[in-house]
Design an enzyme around this catalytic site. Structure first.
Site, PDB file in Angstrom:
ATOM      1  N   GLY A 170      35.984  52.023  16.288  1.00  0.00           N
ATOM      2  CA  GLY A 170      35.154  53.210  16.512  1.00  0.00           C
ATOM      3  C   GLY A 170      35.694  54.507  15.924  1.00  0.00           C
ATOM      4  O   GLY A 170      35.098  55.564  16.135  1.00  0.00           O
ATOM      5  N   TRP A 180      35.787  55.783  12.883  1.00  0.00           N
ATOM      6  CA  TRP A 180      34.924  56.521  11.949  1.00  0.00           C
ATOM      7  C   TRP A 180      33.786  57.229  12.697  1.00  0.00           C
ATOM      8  O   TRP A 180      33.452  58.358  12.393  1.00  0.00           O
ATOM      9  CB  TRP A 180      34.355  55.577  10.873  1.00  0.00           C
ATOM     10  CG  TRP A 180      35.312  55.326   9.745  1.00  0.00           C
ATOM     11  CD1 TRP A 180      36.664  55.389   9.786  1.00  0.00           C
ATOM     12  CD2 TRP A 180      34.976  54.985   8.384  1.00  0.00           C
ATOM     13  NE1 TRP A 180      37.200  55.105   8.556  1.00  0.00           N
ATOM     14  CE2 TRP A 180      36.179  54.841   7.672  1.00  0.00           C
ATOM     15  CE3 TRP A 180      33.776  54.756   7.719  1.00  0.00           C
ATOM     16  CZ2 TRP A 180      36.227  54.502   6.322  1.00  0.00           C
ATOM     17  CZ3 TRP A 180      33.812  54.415   6.371  1.00  0.00           C
ATOM     18  CH2 TRP A 180      35.025  54.297   5.679  1.00  0.00           C
ATOM     19  N   ASP A 236      28.866  45.854  14.446  1.00  0.00           N
ATOM     20  CA  ASP A 236      30.085  45.088  14.180  1.00  0.00           C
ATOM     21  C   ASP A 236      29.949  43.707  14.809  1.00  0.00           C
ATOM     22  O   ASP A 236      29.245  43.523  15.805  1.00  0.00           O
ATOM     23  CB  ASP A 236      31.326  45.793  14.758  1.00  0.00           C
ATOM     24  CG  ASP A 236      32.603  45.418  14.000  1.00  0.00           C
ATOM     25  OD1 ASP A 236      33.159  46.302  13.308  1.00  0.00           O
ATOM     26  OD2 ASP A 236      33.042  44.248  14.078  1.00  0.00           O
ATOM     27  N   LYS A 252      33.995  50.830   1.625  1.00  0.00           N
ATOM     28  CA  LYS A 252      35.260  50.226   1.217  1.00  0.00           C
ATOM     29  C   LYS A 252      34.990  49.165   0.151  1.00  0.00           C
ATOM     30  O   LYS A 252      34.098  48.333   0.293  1.00  0.00           O
ATOM     31  CB  LYS A 252      35.905  49.558   2.437  1.00  0.00           C
ATOM     32  CG  LYS A 252      37.355  49.112   2.176  1.00  0.00           C
ATOM     33  CD  LYS A 252      37.785  47.953   3.059  1.00  0.00           C
ATOM     34  CE  LYS A 252      37.830  48.239   4.538  1.00  0.00           C
ATOM     35  NZ  LYS A 252      39.046  48.883   5.007  1.00  0.00           N
TER      36      LYS A 252
HETATM   37  C1  LIG Z   1      38.623  48.017   9.133  1.00  0.00           C
HETATM   38  S1  LIG Z   1      37.589  47.596  10.464  1.00  0.00           S
HETATM   39  C2  LIG Z   1      36.653  49.068  10.701  1.00  0.00           C
HETATM   40  C3  LIG Z   1      37.430  50.197  11.333  1.00  0.00           C
HETATM   41  C4  LIG Z   1      36.539  51.385  11.683  1.00  0.00           C
HETATM   42  N1  LIG Z   1      36.063  52.058  10.498  1.00  0.00           N
HETATM   43  C5  LIG Z   1      37.287  52.380  12.527  1.00  0.00           C
HETATM   44  O1  LIG Z   1      37.613  53.469  12.042  1.00  0.00           O
HETATM   45  O2  LIG Z   1      37.534  52.097  13.705  1.00  0.00           O
HETATM   46  C6  LIG Z   1      36.431  46.536   9.712  1.00  0.00           C
HETATM   47  C7  LIG Z   1      35.376  45.982  10.650  1.00  0.00           C
HETATM   48  O3  LIG Z   1      34.368  45.329   9.890  1.00  0.00           O
HETATM   49  C8  LIG Z   1      33.811  44.342  10.732  1.00  0.00           C
HETATM   50  N2  LIG Z   1      33.004  43.392   9.974  1.00  0.00           N
HETATM   51  C9  LIG Z   1      33.419  42.521   9.003  1.00  0.00           C
HETATM   52  N3  LIG Z   1      32.384  41.771   8.590  1.00  0.00           N
HETATM   53  C10 LIG Z   1      31.284  42.174   9.304  1.00  0.00           C
HETATM   54  C11 LIG Z   1      29.914  41.748   9.332  1.00  0.00           C
HETATM   55  N4  LIG Z   1      29.461  40.761   8.542  1.00  0.00           N
HETATM   56  N5  LIG Z   1      29.066  42.376  10.186  1.00  0.00           N
HETATM   57  C12 LIG Z   1      29.526  43.371  11.001  1.00  0.00           C
HETATM   58  N6  LIG Z   1      30.808  43.794  11.012  1.00  0.00           N
HETATM   59  C13 LIG Z   1      31.681  43.209  10.181  1.00  0.00           C
HETATM   60  C14 LIG Z   1      35.034  43.712  11.359  1.00  0.00           C
HETATM   61  O4  LIG Z   1      34.688  42.997  12.543  1.00  0.00           O
HETATM   62  C15 LIG Z   1      35.913  44.935  11.620  1.00  0.00           C
HETATM   63  O5  LIG Z   1      35.795  45.387  12.945  1.00  0.00           O
END
Ligand SMILES: C[S@@+](CC[C@H](N)C(=O)[O-])C[C@H]1O[C@@H](n2cnc3c(N)ncnc32)[C@H](O)[C@@H]1O
Length: 236
Positions: free
Chosen positions: A81, A83, A100, A180
């Site tokens: 959370g 961002w 997510d 990203k």
């Molecule tokens: C690096 S983390 C995000 C961190 C977030 N931006 C923060 O600041 O807290 C990446 C997230 O992408 C989610 N994710 C990966 N593939 C996904 C998908 N197909 N659908 C939804 N979420 C996905 C992962 O579960 C993970 O929680």
């Protein structure tokens, strides 16, 4: 775990050395040690952000300034959370809808969907949760790494391409998209789509993104709208 007065750790904190434990692997000991000594982790804890990733968005915004005018934001890969917290802090009146695979604890002003963004129903569910078309789509989604660099790269690029498609289908004219990607060249298709649809498309690696990681962000601003795909294009 033991504290020592040695150098490192940032912000004047003690450098924390982690002893290997019987049930902890060498790589997870190394991960834990890096976390405990990371100045961004410490800052996030001190400033109430749920992730060190929050600083990547803060630094990208300092350079490109997309948060201030954002009123309706979609956060792809929201958990834990950080961002969305940054979005709401920059603009407390902004509405946010996030998605997510993993559970995300509630955040005021943020609608959270626990589902796969790749599910066909996800785009409509997000727009319904937001209540309008977004003017900013941010994606920090990363595929679960399998350890094979090329596979990890391609899977994350696949997520970024789907995110870009969602942005192009839903953004209001003038809107922005931040996602990203991984350095390595396989994102030509993504760049082509972005260059066709946005006035400016740039790459950036914020200081909070670890130097050793191939992670990079693409920032596309000035969405042309669905009727006008011609015009200036710039890319760095
Ligand atoms: C690096 S983390 C995000 C961190 C977030 N931006 C923060 O600041 O807290 C990446 C997230 O992408 C989610 N994710 C990966 N593939 C996904 C998908 N197909 N659908 C939804 N979420 C996905 C992962 O579960 C993970 O929680």
């Amino acid at each position: 775990m033991s504290g020592s007065g040695g150098k490192g750790g940032g912000r004047g904190g003690l450098h924390v050395r982690v002893k290997t434990a019987k049930r902890r692997s060498v790589s997870s000991t190394r991960w834990l040690q890096r976390q405990l000594n990371d100045p961004y982790v410490r800052r996030a804890q001190a400033e109430g952000y749920r992730s060190r990733a929050a600083y990547k968005l803060i630094e990208l915004d300092e350079k490109f300034g997309f948060l201030k005018k954002a009123r309706a934001v979609v956060d792809l890969g929201i958990t834990p959370g950080g961002w969305s917290q940054v979005v709401r802090k920059a603009n407390p009146r902004a509405r946010v809808a996030g998605i997510d695979l993993l559970h995300c604890e509630p955040i005021e002003g943020v609608e959270i969907l626990e589902m796969d963004f790749m599910d066909d129903a996800a785009p409509d569910a997000l727009i319904e949760a937001l209540g309008s078309a977004p003017d900013l789509v941010i994606s920090d989604m990363a595929a679960n790494t399998v350890g094979h660099q090329q596979t990890d790269h391609l899977r994350t690029i696949g997520l970024a391409e789907t995110a870009a498609d969602f942005a192009v289908q839903n953004l209001v004219p003038g809107g922005a998209f931040v996602a990203k990607v991984f350095a390595g060249g396989a994102d030509r298709e993504l760049l082509t789509v972005l260059k066709q649809n946005f006035t400016t498309v740039k790459h950036a690696k914020p200081p909070a993104s670890r130097k050793g990681s191939p992670e990079l962000y693409v920032i596309a601003q000035g969405f042309k709208g669905r009727g006008d795909r011609q015009g200036d294009q710039s890319i760095e």
